[in-house]
Structures are given as structure tokens and as C-alpha cells.
Design a protein around this motif. Structure first.
Motif, mmCIF file in Angstrom:
data_model
loop_
_atom_site.group_PDB
_atom_site.id
_atom_site.type_symbol
_atom_site.label_atom_id
_atom_site.label_comp_id
_atom_site.label_asym_id
_atom_site.label_seq_id
_atom_site.Cartn_x
_atom_site.Cartn_y
_atom_site.Cartn_z
ATOM 1 N N THR A 177 0.839 -1.196 0.000
ATOM 2 C CA THR A 177 0.000 0.000 0.000
ATOM 3 C C THR A 177 0.875 1.248 0.000
ATOM 4 O O THR A 177 1.793 1.383 0.817
ATOM 5 C CB THR A 177 -0.907 0.012 1.239
ATOM 6 O OG1 THR A 177 -1.743 -1.144 1.213
ATOM 7 C CG2 THR A 177 -1.785 1.256 1.271
ATOM 8 N N ARG A 178 0.581 2.161 -0.912
ATOM 9 C CA ARG A 178 1.327 3.422 -0.964
ATOM 10 C C ARG A 178 1.186 4.143 0.380
ATOM 11 O O ARG A 178 0.071 4.309 0.894
ATOM 12 C CB ARG A 178 0.786 4.303 -2.093
ATOM 13 C CG ARG A 178 1.523 5.648 -2.253
ATOM 14 C CD ARG A 178 0.915 6.469 -3.386
ATOM 15 N NE ARG A 178 1.005 5.764 -4.654
ATOM 16 C CZ ARG A 178 2.060 5.799 -5.461
ATOM 17 N NH1 ARG A 178 3.122 6.517 -5.125
ATOM 18 N NH2 ARG A 178 2.058 5.125 -6.595
ATOM 19 N N PRO A 179 2.293 4.584 0.976
ATOM 20 C CA PRO A 179 2.186 5.218 2.289
ATOM 21 C C PRO A 179 1.820 6.697 2.215
ATOM 22 O O PRO A 179 2.176 7.393 1.258
ATOM 23 C CB PRO A 179 3.596 5.053 2.858
ATOM 24 C CG PRO A 179 4.478 5.091 1.656
ATOM 25 C CD PRO A 179 3.692 4.400 0.561
ATOM 26 N N ASN A 180 1.104 7.142 3.217
ATOM 27 C CA ASN A 180 0.954 8.573 3.468
ATOM 28 C C ASN A 180 2.086 9.022 4.378
ATOM 29 O O ASN A 180 2.619 8.237 5.174
ATOM 30 C CB ASN A 180 -0.381 8.873 4.161
ATOM 31 C CG ASN A 180 -1.559 8.718 3.225
ATOM 32 O OD1 ASN A 180 -1.569 9.264 2.128
ATOM 33 N ND2 ASN A 180 -2.561 7.953 3.650
ATOM 34 N N GLY A 181 2.454 10.278 4.278
ATOM 35 C CA GLY A 181 3.499 10.801 5.148
ATOM 36 C C GLY A 181 3.747 12.273 4.929
ATOM 37 O O GLY A 181 3.167 12.901 4.032
ATOM 38 N N GLN A 182 4.594 12.826 5.763
ATOM 39 C CA GLN A 182 4.991 14.222 5.619
ATOM 40 C C GLN A 182 6.054 14.365 4.541
ATOM 41 O O GLN A 182 7.014 13.590 4.502
ATOM 42 C CB GLN A 182 5.564 14.757 6.928
ATOM 43 C CG GLN A 182 4.543 15.169 7.961
ATOM 44 C CD GLN A 182 5.146 16.042 9.039
ATOM 45 O OE1 GLN A 182 6.102 16.787 8.794
ATOM 46 N NE2 GLN A 182 4.588 15.965 10.242
ATOM 47 N N THR A 183 5.875 15.333 3.671
ATOM 48 C CA THR A 183 6.881 15.674 2.671
ATOM 49 C C THR A 183 6.980 17.185 2.590
ATOM 50 O O THR A 183 6.070 17.913 3.018
ATOM 51 C CB THR A 183 6.515 15.116 1.282
ATOM 52 O OG1 THR A 183 5.252 15.664 0.863
ATOM 53 C CG2 THR A 183 6.398 13.594 1.310
ATOM 54 N N GLN A 184 8.082 17.666 2.028
ATOM 55 C CA GLN A 184 8.257 19.107 1.829
ATOM 56 C C GLN A 184 8.306 19.392 0.334
ATOM 57 O O GLN A 184 9.253 18.989 -0.343
ATOM 58 C CB GLN A 184 9.547 19.596 2.500
ATOM 59 C CG GLN A 184 9.672 21.105 2.496
ATOM 60 C CD GLN A 184 10.952 21.581 3.155
ATOM 61 O OE1 GLN A 184 11.984 20.924 3.066
ATOM 62 N NE2 GLN A 184 10.898 22.734 3.808
ATOM 63 N N PRO A 185 7.269 20.055 -0.216
ATOM 64 C CA PRO A 185 7.214 20.300 -1.664
ATOM 65 C C PRO A 185 8.407 21.095 -2.171
ATOM 66 O O PRO A 185 8.924 20.833 -3.249
ATOM 67 C CB PRO A 185 5.912 21.076 -1.832
ATOM 68 C CG PRO A 185 5.121 20.799 -0.603
ATOM 69 C CD PRO A 185 6.105 20.588 0.494
ATOM 70 N N ALA A 186 8.847 22.076 -1.406
ATOM 71 C CA ALA A 186 10.012 22.895 -1.755
ATOM 72 C C ALA A 186 10.646 23.385 -0.467
ATOM 73 O O ALA A 186 10.003 23.443 0.582
ATOM 74 C CB ALA A 186 9.611 24.075 -2.645
ATOM 75 N N ASN A 187 11.917 23.741 -0.562
ATOM 76 C CA ASN A 187 12.649 24.104 0.649
ATOM 77 C C ASN A 187 12.083 25.315 1.364
ATOM 78 O O ASN A 187 12.269 25.473 2.568
ATOM 79 C CB ASN A 187 14.123 24.349 0.311
ATOM 80 C CG ASN A 187 14.839 23.075 -0.082
ATOM 81 O OD1 ASN A 187 14.435 21.989 0.320
ATOM 82 N ND2 ASN A 187 15.888 23.205 -0.870
ATOM 83 N N ASP A 188 11.397 26.197 0.650
ATOM 84 C CA ASP A 188 10.887 27.423 1.281
ATOM 85 C C ASP A 188 9.410 27.326 1.628
ATOM 86 O O ASP A 188 8.786 28.318 1.978
ATOM 87 C CB ASP A 188 11.123 28.619 0.359
ATOM 88 C CG ASP A 188 10.446 28.455 -1.000
ATOM 89 O OD1 ASP A 188 10.052 27.303 -1.325
ATOM 90 O OD2 ASP A 188 10.313 29.449 -1.722
ATOM 91 N N LYS A 189 8.840 26.100 1.543
ATOM 92 C CA LYS A 189 7.422 25.926 1.837
ATOM 93 C C LYS A 189 7.246 24.956 3.000
ATOM 94 O O LYS A 189 8.088 24.090 3.233
ATOM 95 C CB LYS A 189 6.687 25.412 0.601
ATOM 96 C CG LYS A 189 6.656 26.417 -0.546
ATOM 97 C CD LYS A 189 5.838 25.886 -1.723
ATOM 98 C CE LYS A 189 5.786 26.910 -2.856
ATOM 99 N NZ LYS A 189 4.993 26.417 -4.000
ATOM 100 N N PRO A 190 6.147 25.095 3.745
ATOM 101 C CA PRO A 190 5.912 24.186 4.873
ATOM 102 C C PRO A 190 5.585 22.778 4.382
ATOM 103 O O PRO A 190 5.126 22.587 3.256
ATOM 104 C CB PRO A 190 4.717 24.811 5.593
ATOM 105 C CG PRO A 190 4.018 25.609 4.546
ATOM 106 C CD PRO A 190 5.089 26.117 3.628
#
Length: 426
Positions: A177-190
Motif C-alpha cells: 500500500t502506498r504510504p501517506n506521510g509528511q513531505t516538503q514540496p520545496a525548501n521554502d514551503k511548509p
């Protein structure tokens, strides 16, 4: 060697292999120990009484268990005794006593592999993943640190590793199953929380620890390490690269790795692999004394990654690394280093090599390398033209294969396969 069981010359499981696994059938859902030969599984619970050699005659219950741990806990001499007995009873003979055993096996103890459900071969207490392929380490260094800073300063001095999650190790063909998780789209974004968009594979080999547990505080010397390796499997350490990137510092892999690790169901014993030992990789600088050994313990295993999308009629071969060429630290050094601080290792513990990659794209062992972190899409042939991939999409399937071969026979590992399911709703 010749067996009374007929099989083709290119089978993964000739009488020279005889790998161990755990299986069940529709008619008998009980998990039991089997040995693969040709297209069949030999049920060891039905022939446990035949293990009557000096080291096994009092250990026959080990062959009646639902996992291999009890057998793995025996010493390496007992494993060799069991292998020799299995080769004897499965070989082609003509005397009446042997024919009686042969008929019993044919009538009572054989099941077609196609009719078997395979399960995890052992109760895995602990799982550790290493980072032992220099090609992979170099490639990842180029991608994320630049070509002038490819290897971490410790890499040439020790087998780097981290402790993984044993509970999420799964047997081949179990969906992932594809996991959900925290990622950062770009270095200057939350950061955001949601499905991983950079789901990857890692082609690895893994060893199962065997033998009596070493006492806590007592290391395993390199001269004894081979006695603690029961056998090898293929492994796919599924990786969510975007989750991993955000969580990695300061303590290393966590949720980007712990959602699923697939292994092939058949454990190929070291005795079966011995004819395919090749010289060790030359290490420069020379390994520290506790990691040095003169005996060759490097195995010539050819590996394959095959990829299949929902639009494809059959899987396509992506890459063909080789274990002996592309592992800098070998499995003996992995185990010795793991126990060098006195860590106690138990039968059934699992240790992965880390992704096995060469320097050529045809030898890369992960999608992040094959697509060069998404900058070079992989074109796959479909019945309608082409399908392009950088990372795994839902419905995609990965198949790993491995084998050794000579002019007389082939030792195969079977398959380590998995299909990607959508992430659960948030």
C-alpha cells in the motif's frame, strides 16, 4: 545429480538447490516446512522421521513447525546433515528400501508449487538494512551531494546500516500500500501530509541469521561468521523517497522505509551457493582487522529487475546487477560488524545488503537511479505504444529475480514480487 523427480534443466530448484520455505494448501491450511525441487514442494512434516542422522535424530520436531526458526537455531553441521539426507532420499536409486521411500514421497509428501500458498519462512525478530554497494552509494552521492562528495567519510571503513521494522516484512506477492506521510514540496514551503509521490524500489539480497544465539556482550569473530548465516533471499526494500528526504535528518530512515519490505519465499542455503563463490572484492583502504578474512565469501548471483504497468501485457527487464561485482562489503562482514559491539543475534533475524547497483545504468538497482531522480523518465513498451515512469504509480508491479548457474545446473531464488495499491484515505 539426478533425482527421481523430473524437472527441466533451467529450473530454479534442481536437487543441487533444495531451498527451504513455509507453505500451505487449500486442502490443508496449516503452515508447514517445505523444500522446493523442480515444480514441487516436499512436505518435511511428512518425512520428519527420516532425519535420523547423529545431529538430527533428536531434533525431528524442528521439521514439524510452522516456521523455520527451530531448524535455524541448530548449528551449521546440522543444516549440512539435513541437506545431504534430502539429496539422498530425492536422488534416483533402484534398491527396494529406497524405492519404498520414493513411493511414499510421491504419494504422500509432494505438492505442486502452483497449488501452494507461500508464507514468511521465519519469525523475524529483528531486521537490519545495510548500504553495502559502492555503485549505489556513489550514484546516490552524485545525485544528492555532488560528484566531489560521493561517499560519506565512514563508508570505506565500515558497513553502514540502520535498524528497520521487522513487523512490516512481507512475503513475495503480498500487495504494497502506498504510504501517506509528511513531505516538503520545496525548501521554502511548509511540509504537507499525503500520499508519497516518489515511491521507489531497492533491489537487495538479504541473509537469514541462524545458529545458537551469541550471548549479549560477546561479538562474533569474522572466522565464525559463516556458521551464523543460514541462507539468502531476494529482498525489495520499498522506499518513499520524498518522505525519507524530509525525515532523514538527524536520525536516518523511519516512515519512508517501514511500510513494507518484500522477500522471496525460498531461503537458498549457503551450502547450495558454495559452488558459486568467487574472490572477494579488493577493499581499499584495507578493512580493519576484525573485518578481514582470507577465505572467499562472495557469491556470483545474477539479478534482474522487471517492471509491469497496468497497460503492459508482460513485464519488461529494466536492469541486471550482479551481487559479486557490486557489493563492496560482503555478508560475512555485515554480520560480524553487526555483532562487533556485542549485539546478540538470533535465528530468524534478517539483514539486507542495501540496494545493489553498478556504475552503468543497466546495472542500477533502484528507480531513483534509473530515472536519475526523475530527470530521465523510463520508457516502457505497452501494447498501445509506451508508458513512462520515474517512480511507481498505483497498479504497477515489480518482480525481482536472481540465479547462479554453471554448465550443469542453475540455482534460482524464485521471485520477489509486489504490486502497488493506492494510499488509504486521509
Amino acid at each position: 545429480m539426478k533425482s527421481f523427480i523430473n524437472y527441466s534443466k533451467d529450473t530454479d530448484f534442481p536437487i543441487e538447490n533444495l531451498p527451504y520455505g513455509i507453505f500451505s494448501t487449500k486442502d490443508d491450511p496449516k503452515h508447514r516446512i517445505g523444500v522446493a525441487i523442480g515444480d514441487f514442494v516436499l512436505d518435511l512434516s511428512k518425512i520428519s522421521h527420516l532425519f535420523n542422522g547423529p545431529l538430527l535424530k533428536d531434533k525431528q520436531d524442528a521439521f514439524k513447525q510452522s516456521v523455520l526458526n527451530s531448524f535455524m537455531e541448530l548449528n551449521h553441521e546440522a543444516w549440512t546433515e539435513a541437506r545431504k539426507l534430502l539429496q539422498h532420499i530425492l536422488s534416483a536409486k533402484t534398491n527396494p528400501a529406497d524405492m519404498e521411500i520414493e513411493n511414499f514421497i510421491k504419494e504422500k509428501a509432494l505438492t505442486k508449487i502452483s497449488e501452494c500458498q507461500m508464507h514468511l519462512p521465519a519469525r523475524i525478530g529483528d531486521y537490519t538494512d545495510f548500504y553495502c554497494s559502492r555503485g549505489h552509494a556513489n550514484n546516490m552521492g552524485k545525485l544528492f551531494r555532488g560528484k566531489d562528495n560521493e561517499l560519506p567519510p565512514n563508508w570505506l571503513h565500515l558497513p553502514v546500516g540502520y535498524h528497520g521494522r521487522a513487523s512490516s516484512v512481507i512475503v513475495s506477492s503480498t500487495p504494497v500500500t502506498r504510504p501517506n506521510g509528511q513531505t516538503q514540496p520545496a525548501n521554502d514551503k511548509p511540509p504537507i501530509f499525503g500520499p508519497s509521490s516518489k515511491l521507489d524500489i531497492e533491489l537487495e539480497m538479504a541473509l537469514f541469521v541462524g545458529g545458537p544465539e551469541n550471548p549479549l556482550g560477546k561479538p562474533i569473530p569474522i572466522s565464525e561468521a559463516h556458521k551464523r548465516i543460514f541462507g539468502l533471499v531476494l529482498m525489495n526494500d520499498w522506499s518513499a523517497r520524498d518522505i525519507q528526504k524530509w525525515e532523514y535528518f538527524p536520525l536516518g530512515p523511519f516512515l519512508g522505509k517501514s511500510f513494507g519490505t518484500s522477500i522471496s519465499p525460498w531461503i537458498i542455503t549457503i551450502d547450495a551457493l558454495r559452488p558459486f563463490i568467487v574472490p572477494n572484492v579488493v577493499q581499499d583502504p584495507e578493512a580493519m582487522p576484525y573485518l578481514r578474512h582470507a577465505d572467499a565469501f562472495n557469491f556470483n548471483v545474477d539479478l534482474e529487475i522487471l517492471y509491469k504497468t497496468p497497460k503492459m501485457e508482460k513485464p519488461e527487464l529494466l536492469s541486471t546487477p550482479n551481487m559479486s561485482k557490486h557489493l563492496y562489503w560482503n555478508i560475512k562482514q555485515m554480520l560480524t560488524h553487526h555483532a562487533s559491539n556485542g549485539c546478540n543475534l538470533r535465528a530468524g533475524d534478517l539483514m539486507g545488503t542495501g540496494t545493489i547497483s553498478g556504475n552503468d545504468p543497466k546495472e542500477f538497482g533502484s528507480l531513483v537511479e534509473l530515472s536519475w531522480n526523475g530527470t530521465r523518465p523510463i520508457d516502457l513498451k505497452t501494447k498501445d505504444g509506451a508508458d513512462s515512469r520515474c517512480f511507481l504509480q498505483d497498479g504497477d508491479e515489480i518482480i525481482l529475480r536472481g540465479h547462479c548457474h554453471n554448465e550443469e545446473y542453475r540455482i534460482g531464488f524464485g521471485e520477489c514480487a509486489g504490486k502497488i495499491l493506492p494510499a488509504p484515505p486521509q
